[in-house]
Design a protein around this motif. Structure first.
Motif, PDB file in Angstrom:
ATOM      1  N   ILE A 179     -14.399 -28.727 -45.316  1.00 49.50           N
ATOM      2  CA  ILE A 179     -14.167 -27.296 -45.088  1.00 49.50           C
ATOM      3  C   ILE A 179     -14.806 -26.871 -43.778  1.00 49.50           C
ATOM      4  CG2 ILE A 179     -14.666 -24.955 -45.932  1.00 49.50           C
ATOM      5  CD1 ILE A 179     -14.579 -26.120 -48.782  1.00 49.50           C
ATOM      6  N   GLY A 180     -16.024 -27.385 -43.540  1.00 51.23           N
ATOM      7  CA  GLY A 180     -16.725 -27.054 -42.312  1.00 51.23           C
ATOM      8  C   GLY A 180     -15.939 -27.486 -41.084  1.00 51.23           C
ATOM      9  N   ARG A 181     -15.361 -28.704 -41.152  1.00 48.59           N
ATOM     10  CA  ARG A 181     -14.587 -29.193 -40.012  1.00 48.59           C
ATOM     11  C   ARG A 181     -13.310 -28.381 -39.824  1.00 48.59           C
ATOM     12  NH1 ARG A 181     -16.543 -34.213 -41.956  1.00 48.59           N
ATOM     13  NH2 ARG A 181     -14.652 -34.578 -43.199  1.00 48.59           N
ATOM     14  N   ARG A 182     -12.672 -27.996 -40.931  1.00 50.66           N
ATOM     15  CA  ARG A 182     -11.438 -27.211 -40.819  1.00 50.66           C
ATOM     16  C   ARG A 182     -11.711 -25.848 -40.193  1.00 50.66           C
ATOM     17  NH1 ARG A 182      -7.575 -25.393 -45.907  1.00 50.66           N
ATOM     18  NH2 ARG A 182      -6.856 -27.572 -45.785  1.00 50.66           N
ATOM     19  N   LEU A 183     -12.815 -25.207 -40.593  1.00 53.90           N
ATOM     20  CA  LEU A 183     -13.096 -23.830 -40.157  1.00 53.90           C
ATOM     21  C   LEU A 183     -14.066 -23.767 -38.983  1.00 53.90           C
ATOM     22  CD1 LEU A 183     -13.442 -22.141 -43.683  1.00 53.90           C
ATOM     23  CD2 LEU A 183     -11.405 -22.311 -42.240  1.00 53.90           C
ATOM     24  N   PHE A 184     -14.511 -24.954 -38.513  1.00 52.51           N
ATOM     25  CA  PHE A 184     -15.430 -25.012 -37.371  1.00 52.51           C
ATOM     26  C   PHE A 184     -16.750 -24.281 -37.661  1.00 52.51           C
ATOM     27  CE2 PHE A 184     -11.087 -25.169 -35.688  1.00 52.51           C
ATOM     28  CZ  PHE A 184     -11.098 -26.416 -35.086  1.00 52.51           C
ATOM     29  N   GLY A 186     -20.734 -24.844 -39.898  1.00 55.46           N
ATOM     30  CA  GLY A 186     -21.625 -25.841 -40.450  1.00 55.46           C
ATOM     31  C   GLY A 186     -21.495 -25.964 -41.962  1.00 55.46           C
ATOM     32  N   GLU A 187     -21.881 -27.129 -42.478  1.00 58.63           N
ATOM     33  CA  GLU A 187     -21.800 -27.359 -43.915  1.00 58.63           C
ATOM     34  C   GLU A 187     -22.711 -26.401 -44.688  1.00 58.63           C
ATOM     35  OE1 GLU A 187     -22.181 -31.098 -47.087  1.00 58.63           O
ATOM     36  OE2 GLU A 187     -22.240 -31.450 -44.914  1.00 58.63           O
ATOM     37  N   ALA A 188     -23.877 -26.073 -44.125  1.00 64.03           N
ATOM     38  CA  ALA A 188     -24.786 -25.126 -44.782  1.00 64.03           C
ATOM     39  C   ALA A 188     -24.138 -23.751 -44.885  1.00 64.03           C
ATOM     40  CB  ALA A 188     -26.096 -25.033 -44.005  1.00 64.03           C
ATOM     41  N   THR A 189     -23.399 -23.369 -43.847  1.00 62.82           N
ATOM     42  CA  THR A 189     -22.703 -22.074 -43.875  1.00 62.82           C
ATOM     43  C   THR A 189     -21.615 -22.079 -44.940  1.00 62.82           C
ATOM     44  OG1 THR A 189     -23.109 -21.778 -41.511  1.00 62.82           O
ATOM     45  CG2 THR A 189     -21.390 -20.418 -42.486  1.00 62.82           C
ATOM     46  N   VAL A 190     -20.924 -23.210 -45.085  1.00 65.65           N
ATOM     47  CA  VAL A 190     -19.906 -23.341 -46.137  1.00 65.65           C
ATOM     48  C   VAL A 190     -20.543 -23.133 -47.507  1.00 65.65           C
ATOM     49  CG1 VAL A 190     -18.302 -24.920 -47.282  1.00 65.65           C
ATOM     50  CG2 VAL A 190     -18.451 -24.896 -44.786  1.00 65.65           C
ATOM     51  N   LYS A 191     -21.694 -23.764 -47.729  1.00 68.16           N
ATOM     52  CA  LYS A 191     -22.384 -23.622 -49.017  1.00 68.16           C
ATOM     53  C   LYS A 191     -22.768 -22.169 -49.276  1.00 68.16           C
ATOM     54  CE  LYS A 191     -24.357 -28.294 -49.125  1.00 68.16           C
ATOM     55  NZ  LYS A 191     -25.605 -29.110 -49.093  1.00 68.16           N
ATOM     56  N   THR A 192     -23.228 -21.480 -48.224  1.00 68.64           N
ATOM     57  CA  THR A 192     -23.605 -20.068 -48.380  1.00 68.64           C
ATOM     58  C   THR A 192     -22.404 -19.240 -48.787  1.00 68.64           C
ATOM     59  OG1 THR A 192     -25.376 -20.252 -46.740  1.00 68.64           O
ATOM     60  CG2 THR A 192     -24.527 -18.044 -47.198  1.00 68.64           C
TER      61      THR A 192
END
Length: 222
Positions: A179-184, A186-192
């Motif tokens: 998801i992080g790569r698709r939306l550009f 970070g993975e931590a931001t995705v988790k948030t």
């Protein structure tokens, strides 16, 4: 008439002192006439607008201020807020023809002790004035019904644009990293974002989040 006692209710002795505020002269005169022969109530002041009502409350220190909602200079909500903010012991009752959710909420949030409608009976009005003077919340039956109905109404869930994108990617079966790569981001931001989505939807896992979102029209069938 619906009354809800509060922990600060007090009993007033003697005749209750009431100030009336209504910009319609005929309506104000009608209220005075309606209460003139009530042995437990004294109309000690009349006002044609909210600003005048505030001055009367400051000068006369009444037990109850009976206010119209729509008035010039300062409306009933503004008048209520000023009376409450002043620290006056005066309780405020709104007496109006308007029973919309927004009007009711504004008056209650401003500090009104009660909200009555002008089609209430004389006995209901007298009872409400006495109840308000004791610190009890007083609501016209129709107003109480509206408030209860609104409380039972589900609160609509709204996702931000980014949360919707994240949830869409979750529905596509992507991992946090993907998801992080698709939306550009970070993975931590995705988790948030994912945790915020779970909280808004009141769910505890990805699958349930997707199902609830689809049921609420927040996510298209995939």
């Amino acid at each position: 008439m619906t009354t809800m006692p509060t922990a600060t209710a007090t009993t007033q002795g003697g005749r209750l002192r009431v100030v009336l505020a209504d910009d319609h002269t005929v309506m104000r005169a009608g209220l005075v006439a309606l209460l003139a022969h009530e042995p437990t109530i004294d109309i000690v002041g009349e006002a044609g607008d909210g600003r005048e009502a505030v001055r009367l409350v400051e000068r006369l220190d009444p037990d109850v201020a009976l206010l119209d909602l729509r008035m010039p200079v300062l409306d009933g909500v503004g008048t209520t807020a000023e009376i409450v903010a002043s620290g006056a012991r005066t309780r405020v009752l709104i007496l109006t023809t308007y029973d919309t959710d927004a009007d009711i909420e504004r008056a209650v949030e401003a500090g009104a002790t009660g909200y009555l409608l002008k089609d209430d009976t004389r006995d209901q009005l007298v009872e409400a004035i006495h109840a308000a003077s004791r610190g009890e919340t007083v609501l016209a039956p129709r107003v109480a019904q509206r408030l209860v109905a609104k409380m039972r109404r589900p609160v609509p869930v709204a996702l931000t644009a980014r949360e919707a994108e994240v949830l869409g990617a979750v529905a596509d079966g992507l991992s946090n990293a993907e998801i992080g790569r698709r939306l550009f981001i970070g993975e931590a931001t995705v988790k948030t974002h994912r945790l915020r989505i779970f909280a808004k939807l009141d769910v505890g896992d990805r699958t349930r989040a997707v199902v609830v979102a689809m049921n609420n029209g927040l996510l298209r069938q995939r």
